[in-house]
Write a protein that holds these residues in place. Sequence first.
Motif, PDB file in Angstrom:
ATOM      1  N   GLY A  38      11.192  12.567   1.210  1.00 36.21           N
ATOM      2  CA  GLY A  38      11.635  11.163   1.721  1.00 36.21           C
ATOM      3  C   GLY A  38      10.274  10.379   1.985  1.00 36.21           C
ATOM      4  O   GLY A  38       9.184  10.704   1.278  1.00 36.21           O
ATOM      5  N   MET A  39      10.348   9.465   2.799  1.00 41.43           N
ATOM      6  CA  MET A  39       9.332   8.619   3.039  1.00 41.43           C
ATOM      7  C   MET A  39       9.360   7.933   4.562  1.00 41.43           C
ATOM      8  O   MET A  39      10.493   7.755   4.997  1.00 41.43           O
ATOM      9  N   PRO A  57       3.035  -4.216   3.780  1.00 44.76           N
ATOM     10  CA  PRO A  57       4.071  -2.761   4.094  1.00 44.76           C
ATOM     11  C   PRO A  57       3.043  -1.832   3.668  1.00 44.76           C
ATOM     12  O   PRO A  57       2.353  -1.862   2.572  1.00 44.76           O
ATOM     13  N   LEU A  58       3.471  -0.595   4.157  1.00 44.19           N
ATOM     14  CA  LEU A  58       2.610   0.704   3.818  1.00 44.19           C
ATOM     15  C   LEU A  58       3.676   1.648   3.826  1.00 44.19           C
ATOM     16  O   LEU A  58       4.449   1.855   4.777  1.00 44.19           O
ATOM     17  N   ASP A  59       3.886   2.469   2.679  1.00 49.82           N
ATOM     18  CA  ASP A  59       4.820   3.557   2.595  1.00 49.82           C
ATOM     19  C   ASP A  59       4.179   4.712   2.475  1.00 49.82           C
ATOM     20  O   ASP A  59       3.000   4.852   1.554  1.00 49.82           O
ATOM     21  N   LEU A  72       0.755  -1.225   0.156  1.00 49.65           N
ATOM     22  CA  LEU A  72      -0.057  -0.072   0.043  1.00 49.65           C
ATOM     23  C   LEU A  72       0.978   1.341  -0.071  1.00 49.65           C
ATOM     24  O   LEU A  72       1.837   1.425   0.849  1.00 49.65           O
ATOM     25  N   LEU A  73       0.481   2.284  -0.673  1.00 49.57           N
ATOM     26  CA  LEU A  73       1.268   3.348  -1.111  1.00 49.57           C
ATOM     27  C   LEU A  73       0.566   4.482  -1.086  1.00 49.57           C
ATOM     28  O   LEU A  73      -0.550   4.721  -1.831  1.00 49.57           O
ATOM     29  N   TYR A  74       1.057   5.720  -0.277  1.00 51.14           N
ATOM     30  CA  TYR A  74       0.461   7.101  -0.424  1.00 51.14           C
ATOM     31  C   TYR A  74       1.646   8.021  -0.855  1.00 51.14           C
ATOM     32  O   TYR A  74       2.430   7.680  -0.205  1.00 51.14           O
ATOM     33  N   VAL A  75       1.121   8.945  -1.600  1.00 49.71           N
ATOM     34  CA  VAL A  75       1.966  10.082  -1.722  1.00 49.71           C
ATOM     35  C   VAL A  75       1.169  11.210  -1.573  1.00 49.71           C
ATOM     36  O   VAL A  75       0.473  11.234  -2.037  1.00 49.71           O
TER      37      VAL A  75
END
Length: 188
Positions: free
Chosen positions: A182-183, A126-128, A107-110
Amino acid sequence: MSSTKMVREKMVNNRLLYGGFTPFMEIMSVHPRDKSEEVARKFHAIMFGNPYLSFSVTTLPEDTKQTIRFWLDFWQENYNLLLKSDFKPMKVSQQYPVIKVENKDRLLYVVYEEYPINLPLVLNKPLDIINSKESQLINLGVSQSGIIYNYQILDHKGVIIEDDQLKTKKKNSLEILVPEGGMIRFNQ
């Protein structure tokens, strides 16, 4: 409207029209005087499309080269997530301040502007959360106290600057500092 916001809006609109097989390349130019954090944010604006970068490698500072390498590697490693998964841009009236993508593995959020991200009660993948804002503050929503999340914070060059655990104390929101460009990565 900033140029990265316009580029992001065009990229999202193309993606919504054409899916992961957009016929357009998302062009990004890098100038030797660009700060490396700016370069990361420029890349975030095009990362859900087919990026095309224009720069002269011999004139770029080393930290900018590291930034470009990290985000290109990230794009290649996460190609299926970025281009072939469930793509959800949020808040069209505000030029998509957050984009979410998800598949069975990740799962990814920007986050491009201030917007709270709700952490799941159970993290089964994982969640980024990528910070593409010009500030370090990321707002996280939590719905239960006593949950422990393992996380790493990476700077815009991909260097791990923090590796720790977060334990929720209240059912509300919390703020965490993530470097510009960054993240933060939450692991199971």
